[in-house]
Design a protein around this motif. Structure first.
Motif, PDB file in Angstrom:
ATOM      1  N   ARG A  62       0.806  -1.220   0.000  1.00 51.69           N
ATOM      2  CA  ARG A  62       0.000   0.000   0.000  1.00 51.69           C
ATOM      3  C   ARG A  62       0.839   1.269   0.000  1.00 51.69           C
ATOM      4  O   ARG A  62       0.313   2.362  -0.152  1.00 51.69           O
ATOM      5  N   PHE A  63       2.134   1.145   0.165  1.00 54.62           N
ATOM      6  CA  PHE A  63       2.988   2.322   0.299  1.00 54.62           C
ATOM      7  C   PHE A  63       2.836   3.295  -0.873  1.00 54.62           C
ATOM      8  O   PHE A  63       2.633   4.486  -0.678  1.00 54.62           O
ATOM      9  N   ALA A  65       0.423   3.636  -3.010  1.00 57.00           N
ATOM     10  CA  ALA A  65      -0.917   4.230  -3.006  1.00 57.00           C
ATOM     11  C   ALA A  65      -1.044   5.282  -1.909  1.00 57.00           C
ATOM     12  O   ALA A  65      -1.655   6.338  -2.115  1.00 57.00           O
ATOM     13  N   ASP A  66      -0.457   5.019  -0.745  1.00 63.03           N
ATOM     14  CA  ASP A  66      -0.512   5.986   0.354  1.00 63.03           C
ATOM     15  C   ASP A  66       0.235   7.277  -0.004  1.00 63.03           C
ATOM     16  O   ASP A  66      -0.230   8.379   0.281  1.00 63.03           O
ATOM     17  N   ALA A  69      -1.867   9.200  -2.508  1.00 63.11           N
ATOM     18  CA  ALA A  69      -3.012   9.836  -1.852  1.00 63.11           C
ATOM     19  C   ALA A  69      -2.560  11.077  -1.075  1.00 63.11           C
ATOM     20  O   ALA A  69      -3.228  12.120  -1.122  1.00 63.11           O
ATOM     21  N   ALA A  70      -1.433  10.978  -0.399  1.00 61.88           N
ATOM     22  CA  ALA A  70      -0.912  12.134   0.344  1.00 61.88           C
ATOM     23  C   ALA A  70      -0.524  13.251  -0.619  1.00 61.88           C
ATOM     24  O   ALA A  70      -0.800  14.431  -0.362  1.00 61.88           O
TER      25      ALA A  70
END
Length: 85
Positions: A62-63, A65-66, A69-70
């Motif tokens: 998920r890194f 994607a995170d 998103a940030a």
């Protein structure tokens, strides 16, 4: 190991750095009490980085994607502030 006062270290800072660059460690005193030891910087290598990261888990799936998103949260009406970076 050589000792010098804080005042002397301040006045002779270039000489202090020269001595340290040549491998000396200097004790700095204030009021006849040691307050610091200044020595050569330790050279860092790729092995040092590997050792420092050895106990840290790698990023999970998920890194990415995170991070995306940030980053999306930082986009303003004027556009992407990171576009020119």
């Amino acid at each position: 190991m050589r000792t010098m006062t804080a005042t002397e270290a301040s006045r002779r800072f270039s000489d202090l750095l020269d001595a340290i660059e040549h491998g000396e460690t200097i004790t700095i005193t204030r009021g006849h009490r040691p307050v610091a030891e200044i020595g050569p910087a330790r050279r860092r290598t790729g092995a040092d980085l590997r050792a420092a990261l050895a106990d840290i888990a790698p990023p999970d799936d998920r890194f990415e994607a995170d991070v995306a998103a940030a980053r999306d949260l930082l986009v303003t009406d004027e556009g992407d502030p990171w576009a020119d970076a």
